[in-house]
Write an enzyme that holds these catalytic residues in place. Structure first.
Site, PDB file in Angstrom:
ATOM      1  N   LYS A   9     -14.007  96.515  30.048  1.00 19.27           N
ATOM      2  CA  LYS A   9     -13.088  94.840  30.686  1.00 19.27           C
ATOM      3  C   LYS A   9     -11.852  95.590  30.260  1.00 19.27           C
ATOM      4  O   LYS A   9     -11.549  96.577  29.331  1.00 19.27           O
ATOM      5  CB  LYS A   9     -13.537  93.816  29.659  1.00 19.27           C
ATOM      6  CG  LYS A   9     -12.790  92.964  30.329  1.00 19.27           C
ATOM      7  CD  LYS A   9     -13.036  91.381  29.078  1.00 19.27           C
ATOM      8  CE  LYS A   9     -12.284  90.438  29.258  1.00 19.27           C
ATOM      9  NZ  LYS A   9     -12.881  89.145  28.099  1.00 19.27           N
TER      10      LYS A   9
ATOM     11  N   SER B 240     -14.445  84.775  29.975  1.00 20.78           N
ATOM     12  CA  SER B 240     -13.217  85.481  30.934  1.00 20.78           C
ATOM     13  C   SER B 240     -13.567  86.872  31.553  1.00 20.78           C
ATOM     14  O   SER B 240     -13.620  87.702  32.122  1.00 20.78           O
ATOM     15  CB  SER B 240     -12.467  86.140  30.395  1.00 20.78           C
ATOM     16  OG  SER B 240     -13.002  86.546  28.840  1.00 20.78           O
TER      17      SER B 240
ATOM     18  N   SER C 107     -17.384  84.723  26.614  1.00 17.53           N
ATOM     19  CA  SER C 107     -17.067  85.682  27.384  1.00 17.53           C
ATOM     20  C   SER C 107     -18.049  85.844  28.093  1.00 17.53           C
ATOM     21  O   SER C 107     -18.106  86.986  28.927  1.00 17.53           O
ATOM     22  CB  SER C 107     -14.903  86.222  27.438  1.00 17.53           C
ATOM     23  OG  SER C 107     -14.237  84.909  27.602  1.00 17.53           O
TER      24      SER C 107
HETATM   25  N1  GLN Z   1     -13.707  80.196  27.372  1.00 18.74           N
HETATM   26  C1  GLN Z   1     -12.649  80.844  27.112  1.00 18.74           C
HETATM   27  C2  GLN Z   1     -11.400  80.738  26.487  1.00 18.74           C
HETATM   28  O1  GLN Z   1     -10.647  79.783  28.181  1.00 18.74           O
HETATM   29  C3  GLN Z   1     -13.144  81.368  25.615  1.00 18.74           C
HETATM   30  C4  GLN Z   1     -12.641  83.104  26.450  1.00 18.74           C
HETATM   31  C5  GLN Z   1     -13.720  83.990  25.577  1.00 18.74           C
HETATM   32  O2  GLN Z   1     -13.896  84.066  25.272  1.00 18.74           O
HETATM   33  N2  GLN Z   1     -12.297  84.985  25.795  1.00 18.74           N
HETATM   34  O3  GLN Z   1     -10.789  80.143  25.961  1.00 18.74           O
END
Ligand code: GLN
Length: 476
Positions: A74, A149, A173
């Site tokens: 990532k 994400s 995520s």
């Molecule tokens: N969807 C969650 C957020 O927008 C989690 C994101 C993540 O785990 N990085 O914060």
């Protein structure tokens, strides 16, 4: 064996073939790169390493357990060879002067990093639609999001480009995109994997996580990066279990808790049915099934969306155009200011910073931040109590719905509810993973396993047995 043929092998079998010289590392890595190029429309990668660099890296890869295995990382995990943009214009083209500990460990094990994957800007989102580099498409249905994400890393594995990839988790995520893409996604215990070199979003919730095509790939992927790191004081110096060996153990004696709060009346009946089928399989394999309660579960989303933005507003203050951000091409301060504005944060990141600054401000701190910290403790205690009561793992759905279509969650609050079953594990720091347990309308459904702190081995044991027993049913 030619490189193309190895793309269907597990990560461990690929490394073994290379170590036994029945496959060549440069061929394997070139085949992965070729597949990534042929799947370019997925937009899974922000940066793909050059063919020449990959050949050189593969030829000199050390003889470790991942020798010559292609890996995707990532774009918020620091590498010195490729840029680390975090899906943001503000870091476009930025190359880190140091590497993440996880990346150093991967290289030492012989892995070859083929590219940096697309993501929601600074890991804020659940669909990879918030990337400054455009969205990633779900390889199983191009009209749908891959989740987020870490959508790019999930898509890379689902598209058969690599068997293992890495993402980050603050609220789900890795598990949520794993569920949407029909693959395995693991968030380890907080403190099991070093965060050194992971660009901070919300430090007390952030983890590096791993995607695998199979449970075995994910177990190996975690094994390599787990352990204490003097450069991250939150890592813990306890021995790392042999996850692959533990996975192979039979399920007799394993107690699986089913928390009622994760099966609300509003849950999609088809997802409920898939989960019950998986729980039935675990029972048939010798596990004891127990109904349990985690009474503070409902507070997870409100608590997460106070604490995560609060920490983010502090962490992201460094991207001010002076320390990081658009580089000054001259001493022209006005020009630099304009560039920072035009290359600044996207709308979601801006929303989080404003929200976080608000909940931390004088007069609101006690009402929001402090109260959320207290409720976080209650959520953690829910887990501690259940695991102390003899439950080894919990089984729940990973997400309330399968992959959704682009643009269908334009209301941020609706998007935030994607994490309803995953954010609890980040708040409590317990390990959790998602694996495919069947299709609904042709789209994969994820089943989630959670375990006590540093009990990843229990989780892998249940997941591996379930994967084997479900067989092709997991993706049909
Ligand atoms: N969807 C969650 C957020 O927008 C989690 C994101 C993540 O785990 N990085 O914060």
């Amino acid at each position: 064996m030619n490189g193309e043929g190895t793309l269907d092998l597990s990560a461990s079998a690929t490394a073994e073939a290379i170590l036994a010289q029945s496959a060549s590392a440069p061929d394997v890595v070139a085949a992965a790169r070729a597949r990534a190029e042929s799947q370019a429309r997925l937009n899974a990668f922000i940066t793909l390493a050059s063919a020449d660099d990959l050949r050189a890296a593969a030829a000199s890869a050390p003889a470790g357990v991942l020798r010559g295995v292609p890996i995707a990382v990532k774009d918020n995990i620091a590498t010195t060879t490729l840029s680390t943009s975090c899906g943001s214009r503000i870091l476009d083209g930025w190359v880190s002067p140091y590497e993440a500990t996880a990346v150093s460990k991967l290289r030492a094990a012989g892995a070859v990093i083929i590219g940096k994957t697309n993501m929601d800007e600074f890991a804020m989102g659940s669909s990879t639609e918030n990337s400054a580099y455009g969205p990633t498409l779900n390889p199983l249905d191009l009209t749908r999001v891959p989740g987020g994400s870490s959508g790019g890393s999930a898509a890379a594995v689902a598209a058969g480009i690599c068997r293992i990839s890495y993402g980050s988790e603050t609220g789900g995520s890795v598990r949520q995109p794993a569920a949407f893409c029909g693959i395995v996604g693991v968030k380890p215990t907080y403190g099991r994997v070093s965060r050194f070199g992971l660009v901070a979003f919300a430090s007390s919730l952030d983890h590096i996580g791993v995607f695998g095509k199979s449970v075995d790939d994910a177990a190996l992927g975690l094994q390599v990066i787990a352990g204490h790191d003097t450069r991250d004081a939150t890592t813990v110096d306890t021995p790392v279990d042999d996850y692959r060996a533990e996975s192979a153990k039979p399920l007799a004696g394993l107690v699986v808790g089913v928390p009622t709060e994760y099966f609300p009346v509003t849950l999609d009946e088809r997802i409920r049915a898939r989960c019950h089928r998986a729980i039935g399989v675990l029972r048939d394999l010798g596990a004891e099934i127990r109904t349990v309660s985690l009474p503070h579960t409902d507070y997870a989303i409100p608590v997460y969306y106070i604490l995560a933005p609060a920490e983010a507003s502090s962490n992201l203050a460094r991207f001010d155009g002076v320390r990081y951000g658009p580089r000054a091409e001259s001493d022209d301060l006005r020009g630099m200011y304009e560039r920072t504005r035009s290359h600044g944060f996207g709308p979601e990141v801006t929303r989080r910073i404003i929200l976080g600054t608000y909940v931390l401000s004088q007069g609101h701190y006690d009402a929001y931040y402090r109260k959320a910290m207290l409720v976080r403790e209650k959520i953690t205690q829910d887990f501690t109590k259940v695991f102390a009561g003899g439950v080894h793992v919990l089984f729940t759905p990973t997400t309330p719905s399968p992959a959704f279509t682009f643009g269908s969650k334009s209301d941020p609050l609706e998007m935030y509810l994607s994490d309803i079953f995953t954010a609890t594990a980040n708040l409590a720091g317990v390990p959790a993973m998602s694996q495919p347990i069947g299709l609904v309308d042709g789209l994969p459904v994820g089943g989630q396993l959670l375990a006590g702190h540093f009990r990843e081995a229990d989780m892998f044991r249940a997941a591996y047995a379930l994967e084997k027993a479900l067989g092709s049913e997991a993706l049909s």
